[in-house]
Write a protein that holds these residues in place. Structure first.
Motif, PDB file in Angstrom:
ATOM      1  N   TYR A   1       0.835  -1.201   0.000  1.00 30.05           N
ATOM      2  CA  TYR A   1       0.000   0.000   0.000  1.00 30.05           C
ATOM      3  C   TYR A   1       0.867   1.246   0.000  1.00 30.05           C
ATOM      4  N   ILE A   2       1.880   1.239   0.888  1.00 29.73           N
ATOM      5  CA  ILE A   2       2.705   2.441   1.036  1.00 29.73           C
ATOM      6  C   ILE A   2       3.497   2.698  -0.242  1.00 29.73           C
ATOM      7  N   VAL A   3       4.180   1.657  -0.728  1.00 29.62           N
ATOM      8  CA  VAL A   3       5.009   1.832  -1.919  1.00 29.62           C
ATOM      9  C   VAL A   3       4.136   2.212  -3.110  1.00 29.62           C
ATOM     10  N   GLY A   4       2.991   1.555  -3.239  1.00 26.99           N
ATOM     11  CA  GLY A   4       2.081   1.838  -4.349  1.00 26.99           C
ATOM     12  C   GLY A   4       1.576   3.263  -4.304  1.00 26.99           C
ATOM     13  N   ALA A   5       1.169   3.734  -3.115  1.00 25.53           N
ATOM     14  CA  ALA A   5       0.634   5.085  -3.008  1.00 25.53           C
ATOM     15  C   ALA A   5       1.713   6.113  -3.274  1.00 25.53           C
ATOM     16  N   GLN A   6       2.925   5.863  -2.770  1.00 27.98           N
ATOM     17  CA  GLN A   6       4.005   6.822  -3.005  1.00 27.98           C
ATOM     18  C   GLN A   6       4.314   6.919  -4.496  1.00 27.98           C
ATOM     19  N   TYR A   7       4.281   5.763  -5.171  1.00 25.47           N
ATOM     20  CA  TYR A   7       4.599   5.770  -6.590  1.00 25.47           C
ATOM     21  C   TYR A   7       3.489   6.436  -7.397  1.00 25.47           C
ATOM     22  N   LEU A   8       2.248   5.961  -7.149  1.00 24.50           N
ATOM     23  CA  LEU A   8       1.134   6.384  -7.996  1.00 24.50           C
ATOM     24  C   LEU A   8       0.738   7.839  -7.719  1.00 24.50           C
TER      25      LEU A   8
ATOM     26  N   ALA B   1      12.834  -4.413  -3.807  1.00 21.17           N
ATOM     27  CA  ALA B   1      12.315  -3.901  -5.074  1.00 21.17           C
ATOM     28  C   ALA B   1      11.683  -2.533  -4.914  1.00 21.17           C
ATOM     29  N   SER B   2      11.364  -2.125  -3.672  1.00 23.13           N
ATOM     30  CA  SER B   2      10.687  -0.835  -3.519  1.00 23.13           C
ATOM     31  C   SER B   2      11.622   0.305  -3.901  1.00 23.13           C
ATOM     32  N   ASP B   3      12.941   0.071  -3.861  1.00 20.15           N
ATOM     33  CA  ASP B   3      13.861   1.110  -4.343  1.00 20.15           C
ATOM     34  C   ASP B   3      13.862   1.174  -5.864  1.00 20.15           C
ATOM     35  N   GLU B   4      13.527   0.022  -6.483  1.00 13.98           N
ATOM     36  CA  GLU B   4      13.680  -0.053  -7.927  1.00 13.98           C
ATOM     37  C   GLU B   4      12.604   0.712  -8.680  1.00 13.98           C
ATOM     38  N   ILE B   5      11.446   0.959  -8.018  1.00 14.24           N
ATOM     39  CA  ILE B   5      10.417   1.664  -8.775  1.00 14.24           C
ATOM     40  C   ILE B   5      10.740   3.146  -8.875  1.00 14.24           C
ATOM     41  N   SER B   6      11.825   3.603  -8.209  1.00 16.22           N
ATOM     42  CA  SER B   6      12.219   4.997  -8.437  1.00 16.22           C
ATOM     43  C   SER B   6      13.216   5.098  -9.595  1.00 16.22           C
ATOM     44  N   ARG B   7      13.535   3.944 -10.213  1.00 15.50           N
ATOM     45  CA  ARG B   7      14.408   3.991 -11.390  1.00 15.50           C
ATOM     46  C   ARG B   7      13.652   4.574 -12.575  1.00 15.50           C
ATOM     47  N   GLU B   8      14.412   4.975 -13.567  1.00 21.37           N
ATOM     48  CA  GLU B   8      13.804   5.558 -14.755  1.00 21.37           C
ATOM     49  C   GLU B   8      14.402   4.885 -15.988  1.00 21.37           C
TER      50      GLU B   8
ATOM     51  N   LEU C   1       0.508  15.321   5.461  1.00 24.01           N
ATOM     52  CA  LEU C   1      -0.172  14.239   6.180  1.00 24.01           C
ATOM     53  C   LEU C   1      -1.206  13.518   5.328  1.00 24.01           C
ATOM     54  N   ALA C   2      -1.648  14.145   4.225  1.00 23.79           N
ATOM     55  CA  ALA C   2      -2.769  13.579   3.465  1.00 23.79           C
ATOM     56  C   ALA C   2      -2.472  12.161   2.993  1.00 23.79           C
ATOM     57  N   LEU C   3      -1.277  11.955   2.423  1.00 22.67           N
ATOM     58  CA  LEU C   3      -0.976  10.658   1.833  1.00 22.67           C
ATOM     59  C   LEU C   3      -0.844   9.555   2.895  1.00 22.67           C
ATOM     60  N   PRO C   4      -0.059   9.771   3.982  1.00 21.18           N
ATOM     61  CA  PRO C   4      -0.013   8.723   5.011  1.00 21.18           C
ATOM     62  C   PRO C   4      -1.385   8.409   5.598  1.00 21.18           C
ATOM     63  N   ILE C   5      -2.218   9.452   5.772  1.00 19.53           N
ATOM     64  CA  ILE C   5      -3.541   9.189   6.347  1.00 19.53           C
ATOM     65  C   ILE C   5      -4.372   8.360   5.371  1.00 19.53           C
TER      66      ILE C   5
ATOM     67  N   PRO D   1       3.506  15.593  -1.704  1.00 17.13           N
ATOM     68  CA  PRO D   1       4.926  15.233  -1.624  1.00 17.13           C
ATOM     69  C   PRO D   1       5.094  13.773  -1.218  1.00 17.13           C
ATOM     70  N   ILE D   2       6.190  13.145  -1.693  1.00 19.66           N
ATOM     71  CA  ILE D   2       6.423  11.730  -1.388  1.00 19.66           C
ATOM     72  C   ILE D   2       6.611  11.528   0.103  1.00 19.66           C
ATOM     73  N   SER D   3       7.414  12.390   0.737  1.00 24.08           N
ATOM     74  CA  SER D   3       7.543  12.290   2.182  1.00 24.08           C
ATOM     75  C   SER D   3       8.006  13.635   2.705  1.00 24.08           C
TER      76      SER D   3
END
Lengths: 320, 340
Positions: free
Chosen positions: A156-163, B292-299, A187-191, A172-174
């Protein structure tokens, strides 16, 4: 009533003493203080520096009272913890109590909205699902809950940060800034992630309570006398279901103070969760045992509060 | 005795006990009806769990030699599992996308063109291979932990419920102390103190997860010991160990099965969080996701690594959750009554 509260408090003190004993065994009796010193000072340091560090942090004294009654680590550990004198961090020698006070604000600014939103979204949703029990809406609701529960929070965390943060650039990512005008952006994204990750389990938990309450005899009687379904839900099921819900809710209030390990660390919020994660990463035993102690203290407090609330809400419960 | 030999012995033991269990379930009316009910409710989820289990089993059968490892001396003298053998020589030099013919960065032609359905990772290892190997780790986490936690919970819970008095007070104090400590923190503290190995992670998970079932076992024993058939046994002069073995434990069996299945998914998910803290088990899906979570910041983005590990984890947890709900529906007398 007073006698009950006193007895409950006394048992709480006994449990806290037990927790402190366990912590002592784990962090003092089993762990080699030389290792803690090396974690802090580095691998290659002369033995006399390690000895000096150990003496400075009190790790050089005898462990048990039967070795030295006046000066031993067991009594020192108990008295320091009970006086809330947590000492300094093993890693950088800052005072732990200062760090705790600094971290509480950011932690609460994340956990309180998360907690409130979880209740405000979870309970009505569960009520709707339970209202349509044994229909396709109920099946779909339960299915969605199980699906949401089966995803690891890391995803969830990785997906939300990416998407949301990287691709869509909505937030912001963090990062963190206590200034009220921008705090929401951070705070919006972590919440959001916390609510989504938690809603499956919460909705299912509340639904189980509602469905269980709805299959009782008095509900059948109400239905037999011709009360409408919405009225049954509102006046009978919901009112009685408040009791187990309240138990759950009151019990989780103390943990708002200790923050969230994953969300704080991933989103760079400098709260108590991040403090704990840093302690784990850096093998900082003094901070970690303080966090465990505080968590246990809050849990015991929450349990006592829950029992009292139980008696206040449910007239059938008598405290004796 | 070498490691791989021990692992094979465990596999034989597991298969034998599975066989014995199947025969027992078939002969016993109560359990065979429950098994049939389970199959009727969730055939797909059960098949998925069986698939994961057989992959894990295939990855647990080791032997040395019999491979064409070329001039790789290490591979020639290493015990390799069935899964290792199936994926021998599938390594590339670097990243490759799923079904690609050329390397992801640089575009050099691959050795195995179009044969990596989930791509390869940074070291060129086939992701499908890593994901399949993760099944064994996941089942190890759930299996070993439950094998420690459930007997521990039964021992303390049944003793407390059956004998009462001082023993009950002691166990109750132990339970309330352990449950007062936030689970994840206790887990981390234990692993930091015990050191980091598969067994110590499982041990720490067991210490933090036995408390709930201990409470259930205590309550249920408390109820059972007052029932007529136990009192009758006592009046007939049956010894106390006999009463516990023949009259109490069989009546806790359905709770053991329910707890086991419900515990499992939580344990595997906790291991993912531990991996992120750097104290997980080598080769788990959790570790794959964290790396792999570091890898999705690759381009351009490398998505197949985290996608495959995440999907494998999600599939197992989802199937186990479905099976768990069905097991509870089938075995819990409370839900049975609601249906009747």
């Amino acid at each position: 009533m007073l006698a009950y509260v006193l007895r409950r408090l006394a048992y709480g003190v006994v449990v806290v003493f037990g927790v402190l004993g366990l912590l002592f065994v784990l962090f003092f009796a089993v762990t080699d203080p030389d290792d803690i010193a090396r974690q802090s000072l580095g691998e290659r340091v002369p033995p006399d520096v390690i000895e000096a560090w150990k003496a400075d942090h009190g790790y050089d004294r005898p462990l048990w009272p039967w070795q030295d009654w006046d000066d031993n680590q067991l009594f020192a550990h108990y008295s320091a913890m009970l006086r809330f004198d947590f000492g300094r961090r093993d890693s950088d020698d800052t005072k732990i109590s200062d760090r705790l006070l600094d971290g509480m604000g950011p932690s609460l600014s994340l956990t309180v909205p998360l907690f409130v939103l979880g209740l405000v979204i979870g309970i009505p949703l569960a009520l709707v699902v339970a209202f349509f029990r044994e229909t396709y809406i109920d099946r779909l609701g339960v299915l969605l809950c199980v699906l949401a529960m089966s995803v690891s929070i890391l995803l969830y965390i990785v997906g939300a940060q990416y998407l949301i943060a990287k691709l869509l650039r909505w937030f912001p990512i963090s990062g963190f800034d206590p200034d009220p005008s921008v705090i929401v952006r951070f705070l919006a994204l972590p919440i959001l992630v916390g609510v989504v990750a938690g809603f499956g389990g919460e909705v299912r938990f509340y639904r189980t309570i509602f469905v269980e309450e709805g299959s009782r005899d008095y509900v059948r009687t109400a239905r037999a006398k011709g009360a409408g379904e919405p009225r049954i839900m509102r006046a009978h099921v919901l009112r009685n279901a408040w009791i187990p819900i309240l138990t759950q809710v009151v019990l989780s209030i103390p943990f708002l103070f200790t923050g969230s390990l994953l969300l704080e660390s991933f989103f760079g919020i400098p709260g108590l969760g991040s403090l704990t994660v840093d302690a784990i990463r850096g093998n900082d035993f003094s901070t970690l045992r303080t966090m465990v102690y505080i968590g246990a203290l809050l849990f015991v407090l929450g349990q006592i509060l829950t029992d009292l609330c139980y008696a206040l809400v449910d007239p059938r419960v008598r405290l004796e | 005795m070498p490691d791989w030999w021990f692992s094979n012995a465990v596999v034989v033991g597991l298969l034998a006990s599975c066989g014995a269990l199947a025969v027992y379930v078939r002969r016993n009316r109560l359990w065979s009806e429950a098994a049939a009910g389970l199959w009727r409710r969730r055939p797909l989820a059960i098949l998925v769990v069986v698939f994961y289990a057989s992959v894990a089993l295939a990855d647990s059968i080791f032997w040395i030699g019999g491979v064409d490892a070329g001039d790789d001396v290490v591979k020639q003298h290493e015990a390799l599992s069935l899964v290792d053998r199936a994926f021998l020589g599938t390594s590339e030099a670097s990243y490759s996308a799923p079904f690609a013919d050329v390397e992801f960065y640089g575009g050099a032609p691959l050795q195995q063109q179009g044969l990596h359905p989930f791509g390869t990772d940074i070291l060129g290892r086939d992701v499908l291979y890593l994901v399949l190997k993760g099944a064994r780790v996941a089942l190890l986490i759930g299996g070993v932990t439950s094998a420690i936690a459930i007997p521990l919970a039964l021992l303390f819970g049944v003793a407390a419920g059956y004998f009462g008095g001082r023993i009950d007070d002691g166990v109750f104090f132990l339970i309330s102390t352990l449950s007062a400590i936030p689970g994840l923190l206790l887990l981390i503290a234990l692993i930091m103190v015990l050191g980091q190995s598969t067994l110590s992670v499982c041990l720490a998970l067991a210490v933090t997860s036995w408390v709930g079932f201990c409470r259930v076992a205590r309550g249920e024993t408390l109820k059972l010991r007052e029932l007529e058939f136990v009192q009758a046994a006592r009046a007939l002069g049956v010894s106390e160990p006999q009463i516990i073995l023949r009259h109490i434990l069989p009546n806790l069996a359905h709770l053991i099965v329910i707890t086991y299945v419900l515990l499992f998914s939580g344990l595997v998910l906790s291991e993912a969080v531990l991996s992120w803290l750097g104290i997980g088990i080598q080769g788990s899906w959790g570790q794959m996701i964290v790396q792999a979570s570091d890898e999705i910041s690759r381009e351009p983005v490398v998505w197949w690594n985290i996608g495959a590990a995440g999907a494998a984890l999600f599939g197992l947890i989802l199937a186990v959750n479905f099976v768990g709900d069905a097991v509870r529906d089938v075995l819990d007398p409370r839900t049975l009554r609601e249906e009747a």
